[in-house]
Design an enzyme around this catalytic site. Structure first.
Site, PDB file in Angstrom:
ATOM      1  N   GLY A  41      -7.604 -52.708 -29.654  1.00  0.00           N
ATOM      2  CA  GLY A  41      -6.237 -53.221 -29.647  1.00  0.00           C
ATOM      3  C   GLY A  41      -5.960 -54.303 -30.667  1.00  0.00           C
ATOM      4  O   GLY A  41      -6.692 -54.469 -31.651  1.00  0.00           O
ATOM      5  N   CYS A  43      -6.230 -57.481 -30.262  1.00  0.00           N
ATOM      6  CA  CYS A  43      -7.237 -58.546 -30.206  1.00  0.00           C
ATOM      7  C   CYS A  43      -8.383 -58.311 -31.193  1.00  0.00           C
ATOM      8  O   CYS A  43      -8.685 -59.169 -32.027  1.00  0.00           O
ATOM      9  CB  CYS A  43      -7.756 -58.631 -28.777  1.00  0.00           C
ATOM     10  SG  CYS A  43      -9.123 -59.750 -28.561  1.00  0.00           S
ATOM     11  N   GLY A 269       6.694 -65.707 -32.231  1.00  0.00           N
ATOM     12  CA  GLY A 269       6.413 -65.166 -30.904  1.00  0.00           C
ATOM     13  C   GLY A 269       6.116 -63.679 -30.947  1.00  0.00           C
ATOM     14  O   GLY A 269       6.209 -63.034 -32.001  1.00  0.00           O
ATOM     15  N   ASP A 310      -0.364 -57.918 -22.194  1.00  0.00           N
ATOM     16  CA  ASP A 310       0.800 -58.487 -22.878  1.00  0.00           C
ATOM     17  C   ASP A 310       2.115 -57.807 -22.511  1.00  0.00           C
ATOM     18  O   ASP A 310       3.183 -58.365 -22.730  1.00  0.00           O
ATOM     19  CB  ASP A 310       0.629 -58.363 -24.403  1.00  0.00           C
ATOM     20  CG  ASP A 310      -0.268 -59.432 -24.993  1.00  0.00           C
ATOM     21  OD1 ASP A 310      -0.931 -60.143 -24.204  1.00  0.00           O
ATOM     22  OD2 ASP A 310      -0.315 -59.563 -26.231  1.00  0.00           O
ATOM     23  N   HIS A 442     -27.050 -85.708 -21.936  1.00  0.00           N
ATOM     24  CA  HIS A 442     -26.798 -86.705 -22.978  1.00  0.00           C
ATOM     25  C   HIS A 442     -27.656 -86.380 -24.199  1.00  0.00           C
ATOM     26  O   HIS A 442     -28.826 -86.052 -24.048  1.00  0.00           O
ATOM     27  CB  HIS A 442     -27.154 -88.099 -22.460  1.00  0.00           C
ATOM     28  CG  HIS A 442     -27.020 -89.157 -23.518  1.00  0.00           C
ATOM     29  ND1 HIS A 442     -25.790 -89.625 -23.921  1.00  0.00           N
ATOM     30  CD2 HIS A 442     -27.954 -89.799 -24.267  1.00  0.00           C
ATOM     31  CE1 HIS A 442     -25.970 -90.529 -24.869  1.00  0.00           C
ATOM     32  NE2 HIS A 442     -27.278 -90.652 -25.100  1.00  0.00           N
TER      33      HIS A 442
HETATM   34  P1  FAD Z   1      -3.251 -55.037 -27.162  1.00  0.00           P
HETATM   35  O1  FAD Z   1      -4.478 -55.750 -27.533  1.00  0.00           O
HETATM   36  O2  FAD Z   1      -2.024 -55.312 -27.941  1.00  0.00           O
HETATM   37  O3  FAD Z   1      -3.610 -53.486 -27.237  1.00  0.00           O
HETATM   38  C1  FAD Z   1      -2.659 -52.499 -27.013  1.00  0.00           C
HETATM   39  C2  FAD Z   1      -3.160 -51.216 -27.635  1.00  0.00           C
HETATM   40  O4  FAD Z   1      -2.348 -50.153 -27.161  1.00  0.00           O
HETATM   41  C3  FAD Z   1      -3.055 -51.170 -29.153  1.00  0.00           C
HETATM   42  O5  FAD Z   1      -4.297 -50.836 -29.714  1.00  0.00           O
HETATM   43  C4  FAD Z   1      -2.037 -50.059 -29.441  1.00  0.00           C
HETATM   44  O6  FAD Z   1      -2.352 -49.305 -30.596  1.00  0.00           O
HETATM   45  C5  FAD Z   1      -2.181 -49.207 -28.192  1.00  0.00           C
HETATM   46  N1  FAD Z   1      -0.983 -48.432 -27.884  1.00  0.00           N
HETATM   47  C6  FAD Z   1       0.299 -48.876 -27.729  1.00  0.00           C
HETATM   48  N2  FAD Z   1       1.120 -47.875 -27.378  1.00  0.00           N
HETATM   49  C7  FAD Z   1       0.344 -46.759 -27.315  1.00  0.00           C
HETATM   50  C8  FAD Z   1       0.596 -45.408 -26.982  1.00  0.00           C
HETATM   51  N3  FAD Z   1       1.829 -45.008 -26.611  1.00  0.00           N
HETATM   52  N4  FAD Z   1      -0.426 -44.530 -27.045  1.00  0.00           N
HETATM   53  C9  FAD Z   1      -1.675 -44.928 -27.406  1.00  0.00           C
HETATM   54  N5  FAD Z   1      -1.993 -46.197 -27.692  1.00  0.00           N
HETATM   55  C10 FAD Z   1      -0.991 -47.100 -27.644  1.00  0.00           C
HETATM   56  N6  FAD Z   1      -5.526 -64.111 -27.438  1.00  0.00           N
HETATM   57  C11 FAD Z   1      -6.560 -64.861 -26.986  1.00  0.00           C
HETATM   58  O7  FAD Z   1      -6.810 -64.894 -25.789  1.00  0.00           O
HETATM   59  N7  FAD Z   1      -7.325 -65.596 -27.868  1.00  0.00           N
HETATM   60  C12 FAD Z   1      -7.093 -65.602 -29.189  1.00  0.00           C
HETATM   61  O8  FAD Z   1      -7.812 -66.266 -29.932  1.00  0.00           O
HETATM   62  C13 FAD Z   1      -6.018 -64.822 -29.681  1.00  0.00           C
HETATM   63  N8  FAD Z   1      -5.755 -64.791 -31.009  1.00  0.00           N
HETATM   64  C14 FAD Z   1      -4.738 -64.000 -31.475  1.00  0.00           C
HETATM   65  C15 FAD Z   1      -4.488 -63.998 -32.827  1.00  0.00           C
HETATM   66  C16 FAD Z   1      -3.462 -63.217 -33.340  1.00  0.00           C
HETATM   67  C17 FAD Z   1      -3.197 -63.225 -34.819  1.00  0.00           C
HETATM   68  C18 FAD Z   1      -2.685 -62.407 -32.455  1.00  0.00           C
HETATM   69  C19 FAD Z   1      -1.593 -61.539 -32.994  1.00  0.00           C
HETATM   70  C20 FAD Z   1      -2.929 -62.411 -31.094  1.00  0.00           C
HETATM   71  C21 FAD Z   1      -3.958 -63.217 -30.582  1.00  0.00           C
HETATM   72  N9  FAD Z   1      -4.235 -63.279 -29.219  1.00  0.00           N
HETATM   73  C22 FAD Z   1      -5.251 -64.072 -28.758  1.00  0.00           C
HETATM   74  C23 FAD Z   1      -3.461 -62.490 -28.244  1.00  0.00           C
HETATM   75  C24 FAD Z   1      -4.234 -61.216 -27.851  1.00  0.00           C
HETATM   76  O9  FAD Z   1      -4.519 -60.476 -29.012  1.00  0.00           O
HETATM   77  C25 FAD Z   1      -3.425 -60.395 -26.873  1.00  0.00           C
HETATM   78  O10 FAD Z   1      -3.076 -61.188 -25.751  1.00  0.00           O
HETATM   79  C26 FAD Z   1      -4.222 -59.193 -26.381  1.00  0.00           C
HETATM   80  O11 FAD Z   1      -4.642 -58.387 -27.453  1.00  0.00           O
HETATM   81  C27 FAD Z   1      -3.391 -58.356 -25.415  1.00  0.00           C
HETATM   82  O12 FAD Z   1      -4.167 -57.323 -24.941  1.00  0.00           O
HETATM   83  P2  FAD Z   1      -3.526 -55.981 -24.379  1.00  0.00           P
HETATM   84  O13 FAD Z   1      -4.673 -55.173 -23.886  1.00  0.00           O
HETATM   85  O14 FAD Z   1      -2.431 -56.284 -23.453  1.00  0.00           O
HETATM   86  O15 FAD Z   1      -2.853 -55.251 -25.639  1.00  0.00           O
HETATM   87  P1  NAI Z   2       4.352 -68.887 -29.958  1.00  0.00           P
HETATM   88  O1  NAI Z   2       5.244 -68.521 -28.842  1.00  0.00           O
HETATM   89  O2  NAI Z   2       3.057 -69.519 -29.676  1.00  0.00           O
HETATM   90  O3  NAI Z   2       5.120 -69.860 -30.957  1.00  0.00           O
HETATM   91  C1  NAI Z   2       6.306 -69.480 -31.579  1.00  0.00           C
HETATM   92  C2  NAI Z   2       6.981 -70.721 -32.100  1.00  0.00           C
HETATM   93  O4  NAI Z   2       8.049 -70.308 -32.933  1.00  0.00           O
HETATM   94  C3  NAI Z   2       7.573 -71.593 -31.009  1.00  0.00           C
HETATM   95  O5  NAI Z   2       7.178 -72.922 -31.229  1.00  0.00           O
HETATM   96  C4  NAI Z   2       9.082 -71.400 -31.170  1.00  0.00           C
HETATM   97  O6  NAI Z   2       9.818 -72.561 -30.817  1.00  0.00           O
HETATM   98  C5  NAI Z   2       9.170 -71.123 -32.652  1.00  0.00           C
HETATM   99  N1  NAI Z   2      10.374 -70.374 -33.054  1.00  0.00           N
HETATM  100  C6  NAI Z   2      10.992 -69.378 -32.374  1.00  0.00           C
HETATM  101  N2  NAI Z   2      12.052 -68.919 -33.096  1.00  0.00           N
HETATM  102  C7  NAI Z   2      12.070 -69.646 -34.240  1.00  0.00           C
HETATM  103  C8  NAI Z   2      12.900 -69.638 -35.395  1.00  0.00           C
HETATM  104  N3  NAI Z   2      13.906 -68.779 -35.511  1.00  0.00           N
HETATM  105  N4  NAI Z   2      12.640 -70.511 -36.374  1.00  0.00           N
HETATM  106  C9  NAI Z   2      11.602 -71.393 -36.280  1.00  0.00           C
HETATM  107  N5  NAI Z   2      10.780 -71.439 -35.219  1.00  0.00           N
HETATM  108  C10 NAI Z   2      11.003 -70.572 -34.214  1.00  0.00           C
HETATM  109  O7  NAI Z   2       4.190 -67.528 -30.791  1.00  0.00           O
HETATM  110  P2  NAI Z   2       3.148 -67.091 -31.905  1.00  0.00           P
HETATM  111  O8  NAI Z   2       2.564 -68.260 -32.585  1.00  0.00           O
HETATM  112  O9  NAI Z   2       3.864 -66.059 -32.690  1.00  0.00           O
HETATM  113  O10 NAI Z   2       2.016 -66.410 -31.045  1.00  0.00           O
HETATM  114  C11 NAI Z   2       2.341 -65.344 -30.150  1.00  0.00           C
HETATM  115  C12 NAI Z   2       1.376 -65.311 -29.008  1.00  0.00           C
HETATM  116  O11 NAI Z   2       0.117 -64.797 -29.419  1.00  0.00           O
HETATM  117  C13 NAI Z   2       1.042 -66.678 -28.435  1.00  0.00           C
HETATM  118  O12 NAI Z   2       2.027 -67.127 -27.550  1.00  0.00           O
HETATM  119  C14 NAI Z   2      -0.240 -66.424 -27.739  1.00  0.00           C
HETATM  120  O13 NAI Z   2       0.037 -65.886 -26.476  1.00  0.00           O
HETATM  121  C15 NAI Z   2      -0.899 -65.360 -28.614  1.00  0.00           C
HETATM  122  N6  NAI Z   2      -1.921 -65.994 -29.465  1.00  0.00           N
HETATM  123  C16 NAI Z   2      -2.939 -66.678 -28.872  1.00  0.00           C
HETATM  124  C17 NAI Z   2      -3.885 -67.317 -29.629  1.00  0.00           C
HETATM  125  C18 NAI Z   2      -4.959 -68.082 -28.954  1.00  0.00           C
HETATM  126  O14 NAI Z   2      -5.121 -67.928 -27.756  1.00  0.00           O
HETATM  127  N7  NAI Z   2      -5.714 -68.908 -29.657  1.00  0.00           N
HETATM  128  C19 NAI Z   2      -3.872 -67.264 -31.081  1.00  0.00           C
HETATM  129  C20 NAI Z   2      -2.738 -66.538 -31.607  1.00  0.00           C
HETATM  130  C21 NAI Z   2      -1.830 -65.918 -30.811  1.00  0.00           C
END
Ligand code: FAD
Ligand code: NAI
Length: 463
Positions: A41, A43, A269, A310, A442
């Site tokens: 996915g 992640c 977001g 998600d 420690h």
């Molecule tokens: P996803 O991981 O989004 O997987 C969904 C899968 O479903 C995808 O592979 C897609 O191709 C497949 N799919 C969708 N529709 C269909 C369909 N109709 N048929 C077949 N396949 C389909 N979270 C953390 O906890 N720690 C982090 O450090 C972190 N870093 C992140 C960094 C970035 C840049 C981003 C974008 C996200 C990050 N997240 C992080 C968030 C995390 O990636 C998501 O919360 C997580 O992947 C959600 O898991 P999920 O299983 O719900 O869906």
């Molecule tokens: P986010 O929700 O964390 O932050 C989005 C930010 O954009 C907010 O501060 C919001 O006020 C701002 N914003 C919204 N509309 C705007 C606009 N028009 N102009 C300027 N600012 C605006 O969303 P982000 O960073 O895209 O990440 C999405 C999600 O992915 C996170 O909420 C998190 O759940 C997941 N994620 C988790 C990570 C981790 O666990 N380390 C790392 C990366 C993503």
């Protein structure tokens, strides 16, 4: 006749693939539909794993270029090989996605390659082939929220996906959105040499983070060179050979300005992804934010169809989806799967890191809960001094009457590892006193956690 399964999961992200493994472990005939060429996915492919690989590599670069000299290590010339760094990131991604393939084979989970569409309760079409399932679990994840007037081309104007793939360090990176993605990926490119400006709509960064931590966090990021334009919105973007011109306006009114950037990262977001799933056909209900509506046991309004990760309400975090995946698999196998939503940690993997679990001070105030605060700074921790990483502090919030831990917030080195102890404490219903009376090795950073617990009762020893 179509092949039949006990459970078919749509999506192989951390929610879906973990659900599939657990269901198969429990003896259910299990399939997982994934349309991407690799499992894991968002992640594993374009989220947590590649971003953490680049955060780790860029941190090593930053240390070699700057921080090591404070330890008496002088390196004449530190050069960046970005192509090698990107290749190393890709190796990490591949090892992880192949790892999930291996786990599917080991547990006898069938990977149905293609796009899944629910045609009726218990019926799924995968690229023209029909399957039947006693239960369907939707785990289709999320996608980036688009910003009107700022069209993503994944070259000059990118989402996190494009920001993970840049083949050149941008001169000026403008990040729209001061949330987790913006701050993590902004940190990556800043460490590698970019000037980074964050444009944030609100008058604070990291919405949802304890305000005291967010304020200190912003100060530290500014010290590292990041620039913030809070209370600002981007209303338009023009791309050209010499970069992107952004129109930026103060939210509260005032003159618009033009901000020039080499690369613009849109990170405002993420939203649930359910395109083409056939939810209309089967009548699965969504909430006001287009998330799939589920009850306390992840059941949608259509019998036999469940949803996790998600695509439903709650923090969009990999480990939250994993917990839900395990719990629903156990329920489908007749067990009592459960998720404690009060004990889900969150970590921002910048340096220093920020990690939290439980309630923030803002939430306790809003709920009218009487609480005590215990704080301890890393400047007073021996190990942090030896590391040269003394920015930040541990902050614990405990119920004023019962002393039960309600929230834990850490801004500091390795906060992401340190939060595990406090997550366990909250899961077990521990008091601050329980943590304070636990022996901590420690010299470790974890002593700051113990000291903060002592500080709840105003008896910290080393400050
Ligand atoms: P996803 O991981 O989004 O997987 C969904 C899968 O479903 C995808 O592979 C897609 O191709 C497949 N799919 C969708 N529709 C269909 C369909 N109709 N048929 C077949 N396949 C389909 N979270 C953390 O906890 N720690 C982090 O450090 C972190 N870093 C992140 C960094 C970035 C840049 C981003 C974008 C996200 C990050 N997240 C992080 C968030 C995390 O990636 C998501 O919360 C997580 O992947 C959600 O898991 P999920 O299983 O719900 O869906
Ligand atoms: P986010 O929700 O964390 O932050 C989005 C930010 O954009 C907010 O501060 C919001 O006020 C701002 N914003 C919204 N509309 C705007 C606009 N028009 N102009 C300027 N600012 C605006 O969303 P982000 O960073 O895209 O990440 C999405 C999600 O992915 C996170 O909420 C998190 O759940 C997941 N994620 C988790 C990570 C981790 O666990 N380390 C790392 C990366 C993503």
């Amino acid at each position: 006749m179509s092949e039949s399964f006990d459970v078919i999961i749509i999506g192989s992200g951390p929610g879906g693939y973990v659900c599939a493994i657990r269901a198969a472990q429990l003896g259910l005939k299990t399939a997982c539909v994934e349309k991407r060429a690799t499992l894991g996915g968002t992640c594993l492919n374009i989220g947590c794993i590649p971003s953490k690989a680049l955060l780790q590599s860029s941190e090593e670069f930053e240390k070699a270029a700057h921080a090591l000299k404070d330890h008496g290590i002088l390196i004449d010339s530190v050069k960046l090989d970005l192509a090698k760094m990107q290749a190393s990131k890709q190796d990490v991604v591949t090892a992880n996605t192949k790892g999930v393939e291996f786990l599917f084979r080991k547990n006898k989970v069938t990977w149905l390659k293609g796009t899944g569409k629910i045609t009726a309760p218990g019926q799924i079409d995968v690229d023209g082939t029909a399957y039947t399932a006693k239960n369907i679990v939707i785990a289709t994840g999320s996608e980036s929220v688009p910003l009107p007037g700022v069209t993503v081309d994944e070259k000059q104007i990118v989402t996190s996906t494009g920001a993970l793939e840049l083949d050149k360090v941008p001169g000026h990176l403008v990040v729209i959105g001061g949330g987790v993605i913006g701050l993590e990926l902004g940190s990556v490119w800043q460490r590698l040499g970019a000037k980074v400006t964050v444009v944030e709509f609100l008058d604070r960064i990291a919405l949802g983070m304890d305000t005291e931590l967010a304020t200190n966090f912003q100060r530290i990021l500014q010290k590292q060179g990041m620039t913030f334009r809070l209370g600002s919105k981007v209303t338009g973007a023009t791309t050209g050979a010499d970069g992107v011109a952004l129109t930026v306006e103060p939210v509260k009114g005032g003159a618009a300005e033009t901000l020039k950037a080499d690369i613009v990262l849109v990170a405002i977001g993420r939203r649930p992804y359910t395109e083409g799933l056939g939810l209309d056909t089967v009548g699965v209900a969504l909430d006001e934010r287009k998330r799939i509506k589920v009850d306390g046991h992840w059941a949608t309004n259509v019998p036999g169809i469940y949803a996790i990760g998600d695509v439903i309400a709650g923090p969009m975090l990999a480990h939250k989806g994993e917990e839900e995946g395990v719990a629903i698999a156990e329920r489908l196998a007749g067990q009592a799967g459960h998720v404690n939503y009060d004990a889900i940690p969150s970590v921002v993997y910048t340096w220093p890191e920020v990690a939290s679990v439980g309630k923030t001070e803002d939430e306790l105030k809003a709920a009218g809960v009487a609480y005590s605060v215990g704080k301890f700074p890393f400047t007073a921790n021996g190990r942090a001094r030896a590391m040269g990483d003394t920015d930040g502090f541990v902050k614990l919030l405990a119920d004023k009457t019962t002393d039960r831990l309600l929230g834990a917030h850490i801004l500091g080195p390795d906060a992401g590892h340190l939060i595990a102890e406090l997550t366990l404490a909250i899961e077990f219903g521990a008091s601050a006193e329980d943590v304070a009376r636990t022996c901590h090795a420690h010299p470790t950073l974890s002593e700051a956690v113990k000291e903060a617990a002592l500080a709840v009762d105003k008896r910290a020893l080393h400050i």
